[in-house]
Structure formats: C-alpha cells, structure tokens
Design a protein around this motif. Structure first.
Motif, PDB file in Angstrom:
ATOM      1  N   ARG A 125       0.779  -1.236  -0.146  1.00 64.04           N
ATOM      2  CA  ARG A 125      -0.064   0.182  -0.026  1.00 64.04           C
ATOM      3  C   ARG A 125       0.884   1.370   0.147  1.00 64.04           C
ATOM      4  O   ARG A 125       0.783   2.184  -0.694  1.00 64.04           O
ATOM      5  N   GLN A 149       1.085   4.032  -2.964  1.00 57.49           N
ATOM      6  CA  GLN A 149       0.949   5.754  -2.821  1.00 57.49           C
ATOM      7  C   GLN A 149       2.322   6.255  -3.186  1.00 57.49           C
ATOM      8  O   GLN A 149       2.407   7.598  -3.740  1.00 57.49           O
ATOM      9  N   GLU A 201       0.464  10.461   6.763  1.00 59.45           N
ATOM     10  CA  GLU A 201      -0.181   9.301   7.232  1.00 59.45           C
ATOM     11  C   GLU A 201      -0.811   9.454   8.612  1.00 59.45           C
ATOM     12  O   GLU A 201      -2.252   8.966   8.717  1.00 59.45           O
TER      13      GLU A 201
END
Length: 266
Positions: A33, A37, A97
């Motif tokens: 993931r 990104q 994040e």
C-alpha cells in the motif's frame, strides 16, 4: 468486529483487538500500500533516489583539482547522503499518514503495531536498496571513487545507513504536528551526528566529552565502516562490529517507532 449479547438482550459491538505477533501477509500488504502511494508521488521518489547521486556528482567536481580529497571523504558521504534523504522523506511521508487519519484507521483494524511499522520499513527499505545501489554504482564506476575493499561491502554499509535513516524518520514523525516540524527535527537528530561522526576530523582528536558522545551515535559507526572498506582489502572485525552496530540501532529505533503508534481517539 464481533457481536455479543448484552445482559439486557441487546447485541453489543466489540472491536477486534489488534494482534501483537508479526504476520507476513499483513506486513507485505502494508508495504504494498505504501509503495502504491509513493508511485503517485514522483517528487518523493526523485528525492530519495536521485538526490544522493546528484550530491555525489557535485562533490566529485567540487574537488576536481584534488581527486584524492574525494577519495578520502566520498565513501563516508556515500553513507551519509542516503541516511539524510531517507530520514527526511520517511518522516514527512509517515507524518502525512498520521495527520490524514490513515494510521488512525489502520490501528482500528486487527493489524498489529509490529506489522504496521515493519510494513513501512519494508516499503521504504525497498526504495533504500535502489537508492544505495545507484549511488554506489555512480560513485565507484561513474565518478572513479577509489576504494581498497569490496564494492559489495560499500553497498552494504550504504544500505544500512539508508535503513537507519528510514527508522529515524518513522520514529520522529510521532513527535511532529506538521511537515515543517518534521523538517525541524533534522538539526536535532542529524546535524550533531554529522559534526561528530569523524567526517571532518578523526574522533580521537575531539574533546574527550565530544568523543564520548560520538561513541554512542550510530552515524559514527557508519563512517567508521566506510573507512574500513576504504583502507582494507578484506572484511575486518572492526567492519563487522560497525555494521552490526548500525543495523542494531536501526532495529532498536524501529522498535521505538512501533511503541509511538497510539490511537488519538477512542
């Protein structure tokens, strides 16, 4: 999520507790993931992969009239540049994040803190491998850096330095509230190590207090390891010690980073 029966007969929702043991599938899924990104952030990729190469290129031609100086300090900077860039990018990316709520949502899932921090480390570590390989290849075969030891040992130390920068970036992101604050940690975390690592003068020539401080800073052992490769044809005991210390510091800081993962809401 699971449901249980309340004493009154109404079902009650119980949140699944995050697992504590590392799970390979969860760790790799987290890493995939993060890499997806990063694929959509070319500026960060350029900063991580190209900037160390550009800095080494500039350094070589700053000392164009004295190539011996580049040979003396180029190996050390081959480890320092990746550490600095990985520290900057990792701290800022992880802070995004945190502030966007992505970490908050992930921590609400049955995902262990170890899986999460290991996934981030694996993703940025993959970039670090590419970065270190390119920088080492450029220094040795593109810029003519003259080392006595094996290029593979040089690459190993450069990679360990980049992983250390990744671990430090993951850790300090917990203490910053904005990207500007993340950058502000650089003078506190990186600059003292840069001044005391032995790059500018041998550590045993420093004031005893500063030498003692340098002895507990991981960048000092990164520079020492690079100097071992620079001077010796074979792997020395001192090189093994320096590499293990840098690797151990990276793992220790990653563990500290996992400990800083806390939910801010209940």
């Amino acid at each position: 999520m699971s449901t249980t029966t309340h004493p009154t007969g109404a079902p009650a929702t119980v949140s699944a507790a995050p697992t504590s043991a590392l799970n390979l599938s969860r760790t790799t899924a987290t890493a995939a993931r993060v890499l997806r990104q990063l694929r959509h952030d070319p500026r960060s990729i350029a900063l991580m992969i190209l900037v160390p190469c550009v800095m080494l290129f500039l350094l070589r031609y700053v000392f164009d009239g004295n190539p011996q100086t580049f040979d003396n300090i180029g190996a050390s900077l081959l480890g320092i540049f990746p550490l600095i860039t990985m520290f900057l990018v990792t701290s800022i990316a992880t802070l995004r994040e945190r502030t966007s709520g992505t970490l908050e949502r992930l921590l609400a899932m049955p995902l262990g803190k170890g899986d999460l921090i290991a996934g981030y480390a694996l993703a940025f570590g993959t970039i670090a491998i590419i970065q270190s390989a390119l920088a080492t290849a450029l220094a040795l075969w593109g810029l003519g850096l003259d080392v006595t030891g094996s290029p593979w040992l040089l690459l190993l130390v450069a990679l360990l330095d980049a992983l250390l920068g990744t671990a430090l970036g993951l850790f300090v992101s917990a203490f910053a509230a904005s990207e500007f604050q993340a950058v502000q940690f650089m003078p506190a975390v990186i600059f003292p190590q840069l001044l005391l690592c032995g790059l500018f003068t041998p550590r045993d020539n420093m004031h005893p207090v500063l030498e003692a401080i340098s002895n507990v800073l991981p960048m000092s052992y990164a520079v020492d390891g690079m100097n071992e490769v620079l001077k010796h044809t074979d792997m020395t005991a001192a090189f093994v010690r320096d590499a293990l210390i840098v690797a151990g510091c990276a793992l220790f800081v990653l563990a500290l980073g996992a400990a800083t993962l806390r939910r801010r809401t209940t």
